[in-house]
Scaffold this motif. Structure first.
Motif, PDB file in Angstrom:
ATOM      1  N   LYS A  68       0.828  -1.211   0.000  1.00  0.00           N
ATOM      2  CA  LYS A  68       0.000   0.000   0.000  1.00  0.00           C
ATOM      3  C   LYS A  68       0.858   1.255   0.000  1.00  0.00           C
ATOM      4  CE  LYS A  68      -2.529  -0.940   3.606  1.00  0.00           C
ATOM      5  NZ  LYS A  68      -3.573  -0.759   4.644  1.00  0.00           N
ATOM      6  N   ALA A  69       2.031   1.167   0.636  1.00  0.00           N
ATOM      7  CA  ALA A  69       2.926   2.328   0.701  1.00  0.00           C
ATOM      8  C   ALA A  69       3.800   2.458  -0.528  1.00  0.00           C
ATOM      9  CB  ALA A  69       3.804   2.224   1.947  1.00  0.00           C
ATOM     10  N   GLY A  70       3.725   1.469  -1.425  1.00  0.00           N
ATOM     11  CA  GLY A  70       4.567   1.503  -2.621  1.00  0.00           C
ATOM     12  C   GLY A  70       6.003   1.113  -2.357  1.00  0.00           C
ATOM     13  N   THR A  71       6.259   0.379  -1.256  1.00  0.00           N
ATOM     14  CA  THR A  71       7.637   0.036  -0.872  1.00  0.00           C
ATOM     15  C   THR A  71       7.838  -1.476  -0.784  1.00  0.00           C
ATOM     16  OG1 THR A  71       7.091   0.167   1.494  1.00  0.00           O
ATOM     17  CG2 THR A  71       7.900   2.183   0.423  1.00  0.00           C
ATOM     18  N   LEU A  72       6.998  -2.259  -1.451  1.00  0.00           N
ATOM     19  CA  LEU A  72       7.059  -3.711  -1.325  1.00  0.00           C
ATOM     20  C   LEU A  72       8.401  -4.260  -1.800  1.00  0.00           C
ATOM     21  CD1 LEU A  72       5.612  -6.406  -0.729  1.00  0.00           C
ATOM     22  CD2 LEU A  72       4.840  -6.391  -3.114  1.00  0.00           C
ATOM     23  N   ASP A  73       9.021  -5.088  -0.956  1.00  0.00           N
ATOM     24  CA  ASP A  73      10.220  -5.839  -1.329  1.00  0.00           C
ATOM     25  C   ASP A  73       9.736  -7.070  -2.094  1.00  0.00           C
ATOM     26  OD1 ASP A  73      12.384  -7.593  -1.469  1.00  0.00           O
ATOM     27  OD2 ASP A  73      13.161  -7.038   0.495  1.00  0.00           O
ATOM     28  N   ILE A  74       9.742  -6.992  -3.418  1.00  0.00           N
ATOM     29  CA  ILE A  74       9.123  -8.037  -4.223  1.00  0.00           C
ATOM     30  C   ILE A  74       9.835  -9.367  -4.072  1.00  0.00           C
ATOM     31  CG2 ILE A  74      10.413  -7.464  -6.313  1.00  0.00           C
ATOM     32  CD1 ILE A  74       6.719  -8.617  -6.097  1.00  0.00           C
ATOM     33  N   ASP A  75      11.156  -9.368  -3.892  1.00  0.00           N
ATOM     34  CA  ASP A  75      11.885 -10.629  -3.742  1.00  0.00           C
ATOM     35  C   ASP A  75      11.478 -11.343  -2.451  1.00  0.00           C
ATOM     36  OD1 ASP A  75      13.424 -10.489  -6.114  1.00  0.00           O
ATOM     37  OD2 ASP A  75      14.759  -9.049  -5.174  1.00  0.00           O
ATOM     38  N   ALA A  76      11.422 -10.595  -1.358  1.00  0.00           N
ATOM     39  CA  ALA A  76      11.041 -11.194  -0.077  1.00  0.00           C
ATOM     40  C   ALA A  76       9.594 -11.665  -0.111  1.00  0.00           C
ATOM     41  CB  ALA A  76      11.249 -10.194   1.054  1.00  0.00           C
ATOM     42  N   PHE A  77       8.724 -10.862  -0.730  1.00  0.00           N
ATOM     43  CA  PHE A  77       7.321 -11.249  -0.804  1.00  0.00           C
ATOM     44  C   PHE A  77       7.135 -12.525  -1.615  1.00  0.00           C
ATOM     45  CE2 PHE A  77       3.320 -11.171  -3.219  1.00  0.00           C
ATOM     46  CZ  PHE A  77       2.445 -11.340  -2.164  1.00  0.00           C
ATOM     47  N   LEU A  78       7.811 -12.619  -2.762  1.00  0.00           N
ATOM     48  CA  LEU A  78       7.649 -13.802  -3.599  1.00  0.00           C
ATOM     49  C   LEU A  78       8.208 -15.047  -2.927  1.00  0.00           C
ATOM     50  CD1 LEU A  78       8.375 -12.336  -7.144  1.00  0.00           C
ATOM     51  CD2 LEU A  78       6.177 -13.127  -6.252  1.00  0.00           C
ATOM     52  N   GLU A  79       9.306 -14.901  -2.197  1.00  0.00           N
ATOM     53  CA  GLU A  79       9.852 -16.040  -1.459  1.00  0.00           C
ATOM     54  C   GLU A  79       8.810 -16.569  -0.474  1.00  0.00           C
ATOM     55  OE1 GLU A  79      13.583 -17.180   1.529  1.00  0.00           O
ATOM     56  OE2 GLU A  79      13.413 -15.157   0.695  1.00  0.00           O
ATOM     57  N   PHE A  80       8.127 -15.658   0.203  1.00  0.00           N
ATOM     58  CA  PHE A  80       7.085 -16.033   1.166  1.00  0.00           C
ATOM     59  C   PHE A  80       5.861 -16.613   0.461  1.00  0.00           C
ATOM     60  CE2 PHE A  80       3.093 -14.193   2.949  1.00  0.00           C
ATOM     61  CZ  PHE A  80       2.962 -15.020   4.060  1.00  0.00           C
ATOM     62  N   GLN A  81       5.429 -15.957  -0.607  1.00  0.00           N
ATOM     63  CA  GLN A  81       4.174 -16.326  -1.254  1.00  0.00           C
ATOM     64  C   GLN A  81       4.263 -17.619  -2.057  1.00  0.00           C
ATOM     65  OE1 GLN A  81       1.567 -14.888  -0.434  1.00  0.00           O
ATOM     66  NE2 GLN A  81       0.035 -14.719  -2.032  1.00  0.00           N
ATOM     67  N   LEU A  82       5.419 -17.899  -2.625  1.00  0.00           N
ATOM     68  CA  LEU A  82       5.547 -19.053  -3.511  1.00  0.00           C
ATOM     69  C   LEU A  82       5.932 -20.340  -2.792  1.00  0.00           C
ATOM     70  CD1 LEU A  82       7.404 -17.407  -6.537  1.00  0.00           C
ATOM     71  CD2 LEU A  82       4.945 -17.725  -6.219  1.00  0.00           C
ATOM     72  N   ALA A  83       6.424 -20.236  -1.567  1.00  0.00           N
ATOM     73  CA  ALA A  83       6.927 -21.415  -0.856  1.00  0.00           C
ATOM     74  C   ALA A  83       5.923 -22.568  -0.801  1.00  0.00           C
ATOM     75  CB  ALA A  83       7.374 -21.026   0.550  1.00  0.00           C
TER      76      ALA A  83
END
Length: 222
Positions: free
Chosen positions: A48-63
């Motif tokens: 929402k703040a426009g500061t998403l760490d996409i690498d960290a998020f994808l590691e979490f989401q795809l596991a």
């Protein structure tokens, strides 16, 4: 010919497929609700703040994808589609996609959500062309829980779109008009590249930017 680009989550969907998938898994007892909520809330505030760490998020989401065979995932996805996605596809979204197709426009969904989740949704919407986060596969064909290439997020959407167009020996300049429909401030890079940016049920930052620049603001919610 015109090009019509659509974001997916909270644009063509009245919700977020990347949020609904873990809800589905939690409902099946596949992932822990408390653990997921704690981490997901952290990433959602970044988004929402426009500061998403996409690498960290994808590691979490795809596991979780690495825990299942492709056949098991396909079966789960069919249930997920029926329970979580079909109810949040607005009739107006289907109609807008169909209207562009009727005009002979080249229609594409371009999303920061992964292809496993979004491929069947694009097919449900009748959209042939999809740019999404691509998933790494192991030698056995199972997903590894990692992504490959450039994530189609923020400026990554421009990179991936340009790569796709180049493979067709095209650029944005090849089209008479280029539409991009999105709800999110995170899509401002690509929205600023096209001839016809459209804010769809936008977040506050995108709504303010759209109003300041005279962009159309529409709703697709029923």
């Amino acid at each position: 010919m015109n090009l019509a680009l659509f974001d997916l989550d909270n644009t063509l969907l009245a919700g977020d497929s990347d949020v609904e998938w873990p809800k589905f898994l939690i409902g099946r007892g596949i992932i822990d609700a408390e653990h997921h909520a704690r981490h997901n809330d952290y990433f959602y505030e970044q988004y929402k703040a426009g500061t998403l760490d996409i690498d960290a998020f994808l590691e979490f989401q795809l596991a979780p994808l690495a825990r299942f065979t492709r056949e098991e995932l396909d079966s789960l996805h069919a249930e997920y589609m029926g329970e979580h996605i079909l109810p949040i596809i607005p009739a107006k979204a289907r109609a807008l996609v169909a209207a562009h197709q009727a005009e002979g426009d080249l229609v594409m969904i371009i999303t920061a959500t992964n292809r496993f989740i979004t491929g069947p949704i694009a097919r449900e919407l009748g959209v042939e062309h999809l740019i999404a986060v691509e998933l790494e596969e192991g030698a056995d064909g199972r997903y590894t829980g990692r992504y490959t290439g450039t994530p189609s997020f923020k400026d990554g959407k421009i990179t991936r779109l340009n790569e796709w167009l180049a493979a067709r020996r095209q650029t944005l300049a090849s089209f008479t008009r280029c539409y991009f429909y999105s709800d999110s401030r995170n899509d401002l890079p690509l929205l600023s590249q096209v001839s016809d940016p459209v804010a769809v049920d936008p977040d506050e930052a995108l709504r303010a930017h759209a109003c300041a620049h005279g962009w159309p603001v529409i709703t697709l919610r029923d």
